[in-house]
Design a protein around this motif. Structure first.
Motif, short mmCIF file in Angstrom:
data_model
loop_
_atom_site.label_atom_id
_atom_site.label_comp_id
_atom_site.label_asym_id
_atom_site.label_seq_id
_atom_site.Cartn_x
_atom_site.Cartn_y
_atom_site.Cartn_z
N LEU A 150 5.49 -4.54 -2.79
CA LEU A 150 5.72 -3.11 -2.56
C LEU A 150 4.50 -2.25 -2.88
O LEU A 150 4.63 -1.08 -3.22
N CYS A 151 3.31 -2.85 -2.73
CA CYS A 151 2.08 -2.11 -2.98
C CYS A 151 1.19 -2.15 -1.73
O CYS A 151 1.27 -3.08 -0.93
N ASP A 152 0.33 -1.14 -1.62
CA ASP A 152 -0.63 -1.11 -0.52
C ASP A 152 -2.00 -0.72 -1.07
O ASP A 152 -2.27 -0.92 -2.27
N GLU A 153 -2.85 -0.16 -0.23
CA GLU A 153 -4.22 0.12 -0.65
C GLU A 153 -4.31 1.07 -1.84
O GLU A 153 -5.29 1.06 -2.58
N ALA A 154 -3.27 1.89 -2.06
CA ALA A 154 -3.30 2.82 -3.18
C ALA A 154 -3.37 2.11 -4.52
O ALA A 154 -3.85 2.67 -5.51
N LEU A 155 -2.91 0.86 -4.57
CA LEU A 155 -2.98 0.08 -5.80
C LEU A 155 -4.42 -0.09 -6.26
O LEU A 155 -4.70 -0.19 -7.46
N TRP A 156 -5.36 -0.14 -5.30
CA TRP A 156 -6.76 -0.44 -5.58
C TRP A 156 -7.67 0.77 -5.39
O TRP A 156 -8.88 0.64 -5.50
N ARG A 157 -7.10 1.92 -5.11
CA ARG A 157 -7.94 3.08 -4.77
C ARG A 157 -8.94 3.44 -5.88
O ARG A 157 -10.11 3.73 -5.58
N LEU A 160 1.53 8.85 -11.65
CA LEU A 160 1.60 7.39 -11.55
C LEU A 160 2.89 6.95 -10.87
O LEU A 160 2.88 6.11 -9.95
N VAL A 161 4.01 7.52 -11.31
CA VAL A 161 5.31 7.17 -10.73
C VAL A 161 5.34 7.52 -9.25
O VAL A 161 5.83 6.74 -8.41
N GLU A 162 4.80 8.67 -8.90
CA GLU A 162 4.77 9.08 -7.49
C GLU A 162 3.95 8.12 -6.65
O GLU A 162 4.32 7.79 -5.51
N THR A 163 2.83 7.63 -7.20
CA THR A 163 2.00 6.66 -6.48
C THR A 163 2.78 5.38 -6.22
O THR A 163 2.75 4.83 -5.11
N ILE A 164 3.49 4.90 -7.23
CA ILE A 164 4.25 3.65 -7.11
C ILE A 164 5.38 3.80 -6.08
O ILE A 164 5.57 2.94 -5.21
N ILE A 165 6.12 4.89 -6.18
CA ILE A 165 7.23 5.11 -5.25
C ILE A 165 6.70 5.31 -3.82
O ILE A 165 7.28 4.81 -2.85
N GLY A 166 5.59 6.01 -3.69
CA GLY A 166 5.00 6.22 -2.37
C GLY A 166 4.60 4.91 -1.71
O GLY A 166 4.82 4.71 -0.50
N MET A 167 4.01 4.00 -2.49
CA MET A 167 3.64 2.70 -1.93
C MET A 167 4.87 1.95 -1.44
O MET A 167 4.88 1.38 -0.34
N ALA A 168 5.92 1.96 -2.26
CA ALA A 168 7.15 1.25 -1.89
C ALA A 168 7.74 1.80 -0.60
O ALA A 168 8.20 1.05 0.26
N GLN A 169 7.73 3.11 -0.47
CA GLN A 169 8.29 3.73 0.74
C GLN A 169 7.48 3.35 1.97
O GLN A 169 8.05 3.13 3.05
N ARG A 186 11.76 -1.34 3.83
CA ARG A 186 12.76 -2.37 3.54
C ARG A 186 12.39 -3.72 4.14
O ARG A 186 12.47 -4.75 3.47
N GLU A 187 12.02 -3.73 5.42
CA GLU A 187 11.74 -5.01 6.07
C GLU A 187 10.52 -5.68 5.47
O GLU A 187 10.51 -6.90 5.27
N GLY A 188 9.50 -4.90 5.16
CA GLY A 188 8.33 -5.46 4.50
C GLY A 188 8.68 -6.02 3.13
O GLY A 188 8.20 -7.09 2.75
N PHE A 189 9.52 -5.29 2.39
CA PHE A 189 9.97 -5.74 1.08
C PHE A 189 10.70 -7.09 1.18
O PHE A 189 10.45 -8.01 0.39
N LEU A 190 11.59 -7.23 2.15
CA LEU A 190 12.35 -8.47 2.29
C LEU A 190 11.42 -9.63 2.65
O LEU A 190 11.59 -10.75 2.13
#
Length: 236
Positions: free
Chosen positions: A14-21, A137-146, A150-154
């Motif tokens: 549930l992470c994308d490029e923002a994890l490493w920004r 921080l929480v907003e960054t994490i939730i934004g990545m998940a969104q 769902r399909e990517g998460f599964l």
């Protein structure tokens, strides 16, 4: 094509490029950087094959959590192409039965339309307790998940559930390795990092204080400094 050394970032679940920004910003202009696509495949082996198909002949890797599983799989498939690897908050072992059931429960929630409930449930496991009120921080994490959705998460959860046991392979991964873990990482605690560092022939272990599972976001400046030393200074 850039003449700069290449670093490929491998995000976690549930992470994308923002994890490493923060680290990409700090290293900007001195490395060619890209982020691996971990959204399209439902196996770690498939993610690794996709990464290798797009990568230059030689490159460095940084992977956190699921990204660490991916980095280890890339080493298994093409260790001769990897110059050095950073493994953050990850494990070389497959899931325990308890971990598998927790993943399946979250997958069931997502499949019945309750995907938005996944990240709030995971949040206490992802970050240090003192950071739960850190709105940015929480907003960054939730934004990545969104953005993963769902399909990517599964697909990602299925990939994690079916991943290989990398412990027996660690002695064969001889490139320089930097192993980082948060002292308070509840998902992949320091003993998992210690096992990886002990198994790899050429590894340095760093345990970050006051840090949970998302070290690159929780301690961004420290991780950026570690990356600068490892990927630029030591590699020079």
């Amino acid at each position: 094509m850039s003449d700069l050394p290449e670093l490929i970032f491998c995000p976690g679940l549930l992470c994308d490029e923002a994890l490493w920004r923060p680290q990409a910003t700090a290293l900007g202009g001195r490395l060619a950087m890209r982020v691996a696509d971990t959204t399209k495949d439902d196996t770690i082996a498939g993610m690794a094959a996709r990464l290798l198909a797009d990568a230059p002949p030689r490159f460095a890797l940084a992977g956190l959590s699921m990204g660490g599983y991916l980095a280890l799989e890339v080493l298994r498939q093409a260790r001769e192409r990897v110059t050095r690897v950073a493994l953050l908050d990850t494990s070389a072992r497959p899931d325990t039965e308890e971990q598998q059931e927790r993943r399946r429960a979250l997958m069931r929630m997502a499949q019945v339309g309750r995907f938005k409930g996944v990240t709030p449930r995971l949040l206490p496991l992802l970050i240090h307790p003192d950071r739960m009120e850190d709105a940015a921080l929480v907003e960054t994490i939730i934004g990545m998940a969104q953005r993963i959705g769902r399909e990517g998460f599964l697909r990602q959860q299925n990939a994690i559930l079916t991943r290989a046991d990398s412990v027996p392979d660690l002695p064969g991964f001889t490139c320089p390795a930097l192993v980082i873990v948060g002292r308070q990482d509840a998902l992949t605690p320091p003993e998992r990092a210690e096992e990886i560092a002990a198994g790899l022939p050429n590894a340095k272990l760093v345990i970050l204080e006051n840090c949970g599972h998302l070290a690159s976001l929780e301690q961004p400046d420290i991780v950026a400094d570690l990356f600068e030393d490892f990927f630029l200074t030591e590699a020079a």
